[in-house]
Motif scaffolding. Structure first.
Motif, short mmCIF file in Angstrom:
data_model
loop_
_atom_site.label_atom_id
_atom_site.label_comp_id
_atom_site.label_asym_id
_atom_site.label_seq_id
_atom_site.Cartn_x
_atom_site.Cartn_y
_atom_site.Cartn_z
N LEU A 33 -15.71 19.80 44.47
CA LEU A 33 -14.77 19.71 43.35
C LEU A 33 -15.31 18.96 42.14
CD1 LEU A 33 -11.51 18.90 45.37
CD2 LEU A 33 -12.32 21.12 44.57
N ARG A 34 -16.52 18.43 42.22
CA ARG A 34 -17.03 17.61 41.13
C ARG A 34 -18.46 18.01 40.79
NH1 ARG A 34 -16.67 11.83 43.75
NH2 ARG A 34 -17.40 13.10 45.52
N ASN A 35 -18.84 17.79 39.51
CA ASN A 35 -20.24 17.91 39.17
C ASN A 35 -20.91 16.54 39.32
OD1 ASN A 35 -20.13 16.40 36.63
ND2 ASN A 35 -19.12 18.19 35.73
N ALA A 36 -22.20 16.49 39.06
CA ALA A 36 -22.97 15.27 39.33
C ALA A 36 -22.48 14.07 38.53
CB ALA A 36 -24.45 15.53 39.03
N PHE A 37 -22.12 14.28 37.25
CA PHE A 37 -21.70 13.16 36.41
C PHE A 37 -20.29 12.70 36.77
CE2 PHE A 37 -24.64 15.14 33.02
CZ PHE A 37 -25.75 14.59 33.63
N GLN A 38 -19.44 13.62 37.21
CA GLN A 38 -18.12 13.22 37.68
C GLN A 38 -18.24 12.37 38.94
OE1 GLN A 38 -16.51 17.16 38.03
NE2 GLN A 38 -15.44 17.05 36.05
N ARG A 39 -19.17 12.73 39.81
CA ARG A 39 -19.41 11.92 41.01
C ARG A 39 -19.89 10.53 40.62
NH1 ARG A 39 -23.29 13.97 45.88
NH2 ARG A 39 -21.37 14.34 47.06
N ASP A 40 -20.77 10.43 39.63
CA ASP A 40 -21.22 9.12 39.15
C ASP A 40 -20.03 8.26 38.73
OD1 ASP A 40 -23.89 9.74 39.49
OD2 ASP A 40 -24.24 10.24 37.39
N ARG A 41 -19.18 8.85 37.90
CA ARG A 41 -18.00 8.10 37.41
C ARG A 41 -17.14 7.61 38.56
NH1 ARG A 41 -14.18 12.23 35.37
NH2 ARG A 41 -14.01 12.43 37.64
N ASP A 42 -16.88 8.48 39.52
CA ASP A 42 -16.01 8.11 40.64
C ASP A 42 -16.63 7.01 41.49
OD1 ASP A 42 -14.42 10.08 39.63
OD2 ASP A 42 -14.81 11.54 41.23
N ARG A 43 -17.93 7.06 41.68
CA ARG A 43 -18.60 6.01 42.46
C ARG A 43 -18.51 4.66 41.76
NH1 ARG A 43 -23.92 8.87 45.31
NH2 ARG A 43 -22.66 9.98 46.87
N VAL A 44 -18.63 4.66 40.45
CA VAL A 44 -18.50 3.41 39.70
C VAL A 44 -17.10 2.84 39.87
CG1 VAL A 44 -18.43 2.41 37.38
CG2 VAL A 44 -20.29 3.97 38.01
N ASP A 94 -17.95 13.38 30.84
CA ASP A 94 -18.06 12.77 32.18
C ASP A 94 -19.21 11.77 32.23
OD1 ASP A 94 -15.95 14.35 33.19
OD2 ASP A 94 -17.34 16.03 33.52
N LEU A 95 -20.36 12.14 31.70
CA LEU A 95 -21.50 11.22 31.67
C LEU A 95 -21.19 10.03 30.79
CD1 LEU A 95 -24.40 10.37 32.26
CD2 LEU A 95 -25.14 11.88 30.40
N THR A 96 -20.59 10.28 29.63
CA THR A 96 -20.23 9.19 28.72
C THR A 96 -19.31 8.20 29.41
OG1 THR A 96 -20.43 10.67 26.80
CG2 THR A 96 -19.10 8.67 26.51
N GLU A 97 -18.31 8.70 30.12
CA GLU A 97 -17.36 7.82 30.81
C GLU A 97 -18.04 7.04 31.92
OE1 GLU A 97 -12.81 8.05 32.48
OE2 GLU A 97 -14.13 9.77 32.85
N ALA A 98 -18.93 7.69 32.66
CA ALA A 98 -19.63 7.00 33.75
C ALA A 98 -20.44 5.83 33.21
CB ALA A 98 -20.53 7.98 34.50
N ILE A 99 -21.16 6.05 32.12
CA ILE A 99 -21.97 4.98 31.53
C ILE A 99 -21.07 3.86 31.01
CG2 ILE A 99 -23.59 4.37 29.68
CD1 ILE A 99 -24.60 7.29 29.83
N ALA A 100 -19.99 4.23 30.33
CA ALA A 100 -19.09 3.22 29.76
C ALA A 100 -18.47 2.35 30.83
CB ALA A 100 -18.01 3.90 28.93
#
Length: 390
Positions: A33-44, A94-100
């Motif tokens: 259900l997620r791409n790689a950057f969405q997974r990053d965000r969720d793990r954070v 998604d990547l922007t949110e994960a980094i932020a």
């Protein structure tokens, strides 16, 4: 199957794409259900370090008031600003949110005072920098998964956490540190989040400073930009006062910075020969930034806050005590590792065996940097107060 995932719709040609990610240190299967950057965000979001940000200082120690910003609320505000700009520019939200959301995971207790104190303690052992510590958190210090240390984020999320890096340390970071040696740039999402961080903390420190009574609006209007905004707000809303006036001024500060950043960044991109994310990385200068006039206004506000808020005697009293707490904890743990909790002591001993005193110091710094304000104060009292025997 290695992790890739579908690309979000509507991305600009220069946006980062999960399908073209440079991957993770440890390959993983793609979730349904997620791409790689969405997974990053969720793990954070699910990390221990993220939850601790609720009790870490932005400017004011957490327990001084319920309404002051913490590192957690600051991170959420950075993510909101950054996502708004990313959407407008066709960048990867998604990547922007994960980094932020991850950018402050390595921050010490007691804000910048804590960082400066820990950096001074670590000066003989390689120093301490909270951006590099954020990378340590996501690469090593989180212990949630059976197959690897850290959160195993994508390269793109990890590179966005490191805003600056001494050249003598860049080599040890591998591909993440290469751009500091070559003088090149990270992704546009990383560049954007860096500026969104500055927009958020400058504007919201104004709000917190006024709320705390350390600043007043007339004093703040020594900054010509703020005075002009106040005049325009008064013209549009005659008689507006109190918190409504302050909120309106802060909103306008943010809005003007965002609008200028969008206009200037689009201008730079239009004049550059950009055919994809790789071309962004080859450049010597960033594409995301303010125009000359807004840059000057931004610096003037930052300078005002430094002189009148961060150096205010009430803030200085807090930072002086915070500095003393950090130095005392570091000295005690370096002198006797038996004072550390068992897990941290084992880590300190293991690193000391590999790298000597330098390794022990890094383990002690990891422990202190992970503390909340409240925990650091309690730990200091437990170790120094004659009334606390346990």
């Amino acid at each position: 199957m290695t992790e890739m995932g579908p690309d979000p719709q509507g991305l600009a040609i220069y946006a980062s794409r999960p399908s073209a990610s440079e991957g993770r240190c440890h390959p993983e299967q793609r979730p349904d259900l997620r791409n790689a950057f969405q997974r990053d965000r969720d793990r954070v979001i699910h990390s221990t370090a993220f939850r601790r940000l609720e009790y870490k200082t932005q400017v004011f120690v957490n327990h001084e008031g319920d309404l002051f910003r913490t590192r957690l609320t600051h991170s959420l505000e950075v993510a909101q600003i950054a996502r708004t700009i990313a959407r407008a520019m066709g960048l990867n939200e998604d990547l922007t949110e994960a980094i932020a959301l991850a950018h402050d995971l390595g921050h010490t207790p007691f804000g910048h005072a804590g960082q400066e104190a820990l950096d001074a303690c670590m000066a003989p052992y390689g120093g301490f920098e909270h951006n590099l510590q954020s990378l340590r958190v996501v690469d090593l210090l989180e212990t949630r998964y059976p197959d690897f240390d850290g959160l195993n984020l994508t390269f793109e999320a990890r590179e966005g956490l490191v805003k600056r890096c001494p050249l003598d340390q860049a080599e040890s970071l591998g591909a993440i540190g290469r751009r500091f040696i070559d003088g090149t740039q990270p992704s546009l999402e990383a560049q954007l989040t860096n500026i969104a961080d500055e927009i958020a903390y400058n504007s919201h420190d104004v709000d917190d400073g006024l709320r705390a009574g350390l600043l007043d609006l007339d004093q703040l209007c020594q900054v010509e930009w703020v005075a002009a905004i106040r005049q325009s707000v008064n013209a549009a809303h005659p008689g507006l006062g109190g918190r409504r006036l302050i909120y309106r001024i802060v909103r306008e500060l943010i809005a003007q910075q965002v609008e200028d950043l969008l206009a200037e960044s689009r201008r730079r991109i239009a004049t550059a020969d950009i055919d994809g994310p790789a071309a962004v990385r080859r450049l010597e200068k960033p594409l995301i930034g303010f125009g000359a006039e807004m840059h000057a206004q931004h610096r003037a506000l930052k300078s005002f806050l430094y002189d009148n808020l961060y150096r205010h005697y009430r803030v200085h009293r807090m930072t002086t005590k915070a500095t003393r707490v950090i130095h005392t904890l570091f000295e005690l743990f370096m002198a006797d590792t038996r004072l550390l909790p068992p897990e941290n002591r084992q880590m300190a001993l293991a690193r000391a065996e590999r790298r000597g005193e330098r390794g022990q110091a890094r383990a002690v710094a990891d422990y202190i940097a992970g503390m909340t304000d409240r925990y650091a104060l309690d730990e200091h009292e437990r170790l120094t107060s004659p009334k606390r025997l346990t």
